[in-house]
Structures are given as structure tokens and as C-alpha cells.
Design an enzyme around this catalytic site. Structure first.
Site, PDB file in Angstrom:
ATOM      1  N   SER A 175       5.660   0.637   1.578  1.00  0.00           N
ATOM      2  CA  SER A 175       6.725   1.398   1.981  1.00  0.00           C
ATOM      3  C   SER A 175       7.623   0.486   2.955  1.00  0.00           C
ATOM      4  O   SER A 175       7.694  -0.695   2.808  1.00  0.00           O
ATOM      5  CB  SER A 175       6.360   2.658   2.901  1.00  0.00           C
ATOM      6  N   HIS A 218       7.782   3.383  -1.933  1.00  0.00           N
ATOM      7  CA  HIS A 218       8.585   4.407  -1.506  1.00  0.00           C
ATOM      8  C   HIS A 218      10.004   3.900  -1.546  1.00  0.00           C
ATOM      9  O   HIS A 218      10.310   2.762  -1.189  1.00  0.00           O
ATOM     10  CB  HIS A 218       8.054   4.694   0.103  1.00  0.00           C
ATOM     11  N   ASP A 241       0.594   7.453   3.651  1.00  0.00           N
ATOM     12  CA  ASP A 241       0.405   7.239   2.363  1.00  0.00           C
ATOM     13  C   ASP A 241      -0.589   6.180   1.885  1.00  0.00           C
ATOM     14  O   ASP A 241      -0.147   5.146   2.144  1.00  0.00           O
ATOM     15  CB  ASP A 241       1.653   7.649   1.577  1.00  0.00           C
TER      16      ASP A 241
END
Lengths: 186, 276
Positions: free
Chosen positions: A11, A38, A131
Site C-alpha cells: 500500500s 491498494h 490489510d
């Protein structure tokens, strides 16, 4: 151990590392690479192109039910989750975001873990939320190899640190060492 | 910090699906199992089931509980005007044809949320075509039908809906179509006058009528490849020649012979015209 699939999650702060990994893999690198990163939800175009600039392997954003082939990298499309079906094809979904993310790394990692078991290498890079932690735990549980980027090197450590608290990580490596490890895979 | 997740195997899942097929007459065996497995696991976790037999027993015995199960495992579209570029293309490619007709029919099969329905209604209203339209939406789930009939959306979800809407109607106001009611917004009832919502098993119940447009976006991603082809074969029989079918932007309309029957009129937005 003969690993056959690689999945990479990241991310905030991971884009440069992903680009470096992709540009360092030789043209002959034949394992499929899955990328769950992401990304802006409503920007459909441009990400594959940006990642492809220096990559030696072909990067695609798969359609639903696309067969998985060697010598290719598969980037989870914007606003879809990416799963891996027995039968070796990709399945997309529009289910609710997980960890505020769609694509969610937890979903892709857990699905790859279940489908590819001990043939899977999962690599988690820099990121600003948790995540990927549960996904990594699932990779470990299914016998895959877990690697996180050294948190001291990550622009944002939350993601790798969360994974390390969720499960036992096999290797904690710098980006250079991750590349070295992948290039030398037999 | 992290809760234990519950995991089931594919054989557990298949045994559950087999019981459902035998006892309830609904066949999920050709769904995409990877995402279905996760949704079943989440459902089991939510209702504290320890194993698949316990779940199987409960949903076979308890009709309402089975409806809860269906509601959870059948997936929503998630936002109004998802992929605004698609809606712009759909309007450009099909609406001029609808203008020439006295009436036209739209089908939204196997649907579990109202988002595509509300989106097309807003667009038809804005283009002054709504009075000529007749829309049928079908769903397997009674509870999802009730939810769609209620026609409410949580206010917190409106941010993304508004962003999508404004990409299509720069100076438009989405609240021309909704009324605010506390923590939800409600779709204006008069816009639903020409809409019929039916409980329908797409793969086993008789389907009647011919349609000018079928919105089938991000539905077949929950089917396996064989079931997707079955679905497309059913739908093409209910699409008039010259009519349109739309899939999700990451789906392909492909089956043996499909190139003789459909023409892609928008490759990127996955809008196809029936040519034969």
C-alpha cells in the site's frame, strides 16, 4: 521446495519497491506474479502502464475468469477483489471492501494460500493499514512461504508490523534481498 | 489484535451446497467457489456456527434463517453509477434507439441490490424516457427484494454515489431523486412506477418477455465458467435482435459461437448488441 506462484501486497510507500522488483526480474522469470496493491478506486487506467515502464515481464489487469499463465504479472483491478479459483483462473468480486480496501490484500492472500498451499510465496511491503496480516497468517497456515519487507526500510511500517504480530514470518528482508531471493529461485 | 477466522474446506462447502440443492431446490454448485467459500465462512462466523453440519441443519429446518443465508451470500453491486464511463457510453449508444420506440423493456436479472436499478431510473428520468420504460428486476432472495423495494441507501454511502453521479451529470443534483430520512436516503417512490420486482430463480424458473436492454453487470463473476455460459444462453433468448446487453467492465462475453450473435459496441465498457 518448488514454489510456483508469487503474490505481492502493498500500500502506501510500496510503489517504488514493486517497480524495482518488477524491473529486476529477468525476462526468463517464469512464475506468475500476483500484485494486490491498494490503489485509487475510481482511476481505472494508468497503473499497469506505470508499473510496466521498466518491467521485463508482461503486466496485465486480468478480466474475470482469465487463465493464469507463466511469464506474466497480474495486477488486481481497481474496485474489485481478486480471488484464485481451483482450475487456475482468476475470479473477481465486487463484495464489500475489507480493511477499507477493494482490492483487499487479505482476500487475495487468503485465496492464493488456499489454492496454491506450499507452492506459494507471499511478500508484504510497506503500507499504512493492517490489510494483509490475516492473509499472511493464512499463507503460513497453508504451508506457503511468508516474506515481509524489513519494517525499518518501509516508508510506512504498519502493514508489515501487523503481519509480524499476526503470524510467524519466515523471512524479513530488505528490498534488495527480496529481489536477490526471487532472482535466485530455482 | 486479530480474531481467529473460521475456515471450511471445499468438500465441506460442496456438501452444504448439495444439501441446499436437494432440500431447497437452489443449485449453487456452479458458483465461483473461492468467493462463495469466504462468504459462507463469514456467515458461519457471524452466527457462531462451529461446523458445516450445524449450519446445514439450521438452514434446512428454518425457512427464515435460510433467507438470511441467501441474503448474505448473494452479493450486492455496491454503488450507484459504478463505472460512470459505462453509464455515459450506455446513454450514448442505446438511448437514441429508445427515443424512437413507443415503449421499451429493461431486464436486471439475478440482482441483489438496487443500485443498477436506481442508476438506470435516474438516467431515464433525466433523459425523459422513464415513462416509456418498463423494468423487470429479478432476485433469488426474498429479503433482498424487500430491501430493494424499500429503496433506501445509507447516507454514509452517498459520498461515492455522488462522485459517480457528478461525473455523468456535472451540474446535476442527486437529491432530485432521493429524500433524506435520518441516516438513510430514500429513492423517490414515483420513479419506481414502471418497475416490477420478482422473486425468480434465473436458472430453473420460466422467464417470460423480450427485452431491449439487459443489465448483467458483475453478476456472472459469481458463477463458474460453465454457469456463465448457461446464463448468457438464457439471456440471449430474451433479448430482441438489435437489443443490448451490458456486462461488468472486467468481463468478457465469450462462448462458442458468440461472435456470430453479439457485436461489441463498446469494448471498454462491455456493451454488446445482439446481431442475430
Amino acid at each position: 521446495m518448488a514454489y510456483k506462484y508469487i503474490i505481492i501486497g502493498g500500500s502506501a510507500g510500496s510503489f517504488q519497491t514493486v517497480t524495482r522488483i518488477l524491473s529486476s526480474l529477468p525476462k526468463s522469470f517464469n512464475l506468475p506474479v500476483f500484485l494486490c496493491l491498494h490503489r485509487l478506486k475510481h482511476v481505472r487506467a494508468g497503473f499497469v502502464e506505470a508499473l510496466s515502464i521498466k518491467s521485463n515481464i508482461k503486466i496485465i489487469e486480468p478480466d474475470d475468469k482469465e487463465f493464469i499463465r507463466q511469464h506474466k504479472a497480474y495486477l488486481a483491478p481497481a474496485n474489485y477483489h481478486m480471488y484464485f479459483e481451483l482450475g487456475n483462473y482468476i475470479a473477481l468480486s465486487t463484495e464489500e471492501p475489507v480493511n477499507h480496501s477493494r482490492p483487499a490484500i487479505d482476500i487475495s492472500f487468503a485465496s492464493a494460500a488456499y489454492t496454491y498451499r506450499d507452492k506459494l510465496i507471499a511478500i508484504l511491503l510497506s503500507g499504512a493499514n493492517k490489510d494483509g496480516a490475516l492473509g499472511m497468517r493464512e499463507v503460513k497456515r497453508q504451508g506457503g512461504l511468508t516474506i515481509v519487507q524489513d519494517p525499518d526500510e518501509c516508508q510506512v511500517k504498519t502493514m508489515t508490523a501487523s503481519a509480524m504480530s499476526a503470524t510467524e514470518i519466515d523471512k524479513i528482508l530488505s528490498a534488495d534481498k527480496i529481489i536477490e531471493f526471487l532472482v535466485n529461485l530455482k | 489484535m486479530f480474531e481467529e477466522h473460521l475456515y471450511i474446506g471445499i468438500s465441506d462447502l460442496k456438501s452444504l451446497l448439495f444439501s441446499i440443492k436437494m432440500q431447497k431446490g437452489i443449485d449453487f454448485s456452479e458458483y465461483a467457489l473461492s468467493s462463495l467459500k469466504r462468504r459462507v465462512e463469514n456467515f458461519m462466523k457471524r452466527f457462531h456456527f462451529k461446523d458445516i453440519d450445524e449450519l446445514s441443519h439450521k438452514i434446512i429446518k428454518d425457512e427464515y434463517f435460510f433467507e438470511l443465508f441467501l441474503k448474505d451470500i448473494l452479493v450486492d453491486t455496491t454503488e450507484l453509477f459504478r463505472d460512470p464511463e459505462f453509464w455515459i457510453e450506455l446513454r450514448r449508444l442505446s438511448f437514441f434507439k429508445f427515443r424512437k420506440l413507443n415503449s421499451f423493456k429493461i431486464f436486471i436479472p439475478d440482482s441483489n441490490s438496487g443500485e443498477d436499478l436506481f442508476s438506470i431510473l435516474i438516467m431515464l428520468k433525466n433523459e425523459e424516457l422513464i415513462d416509456k420504460s418498463e423494468i423487470v428486476l429479478s432476485s433469488l432472495s426474498k429479503l433482498n427484494i424487500e430491501k430493494i423495494q424499500k429503496a433506501t441507501i445509507e447516507t454514509k454511502k452517498m459520498e461515492v454515489n455522488i462522485a459517480n453521479f457528478e461525473k455523468i451529470y456535472e451540474n446535476g443534483n442527486i437529491y432530485d431523486f432521493f429524500q433524506e430520512k435520518g441516516h438513510v436516503v430514500k429513492f423517490k417512490k414515483e420513479l419506481l412506477n414502471n418497475v416490477k420486482i420478482i422473486k425468480h430463480n434465473f436458472f430453473s424458473d420460466e422467464l417470460s418477455g423480450m427485452y431491449h436492454l439487459i443489465l448483467f453487470r458483475n453478476k456472472a463473476i459469481y458463477y463458474n465458467p460453465q454457469l456463465k455460459i448457461k446464463a448468457l444462453n438464457i439471456l440471449k433468448e430474451h433479448l430482441i435482435t438489435g437489443g443490448f446487453i451490458a456486462l461488468g467492465i472486467k468481463e468478457q462475453l465469450e462462448y462458442p459461437g458468440s461472435e456470430n450473435e453479439f457485436e461489441a459496441i463498446s469494448e471498454t465498457e462491455k456493451i454488446y448488441k445482439k446481431i442475430f
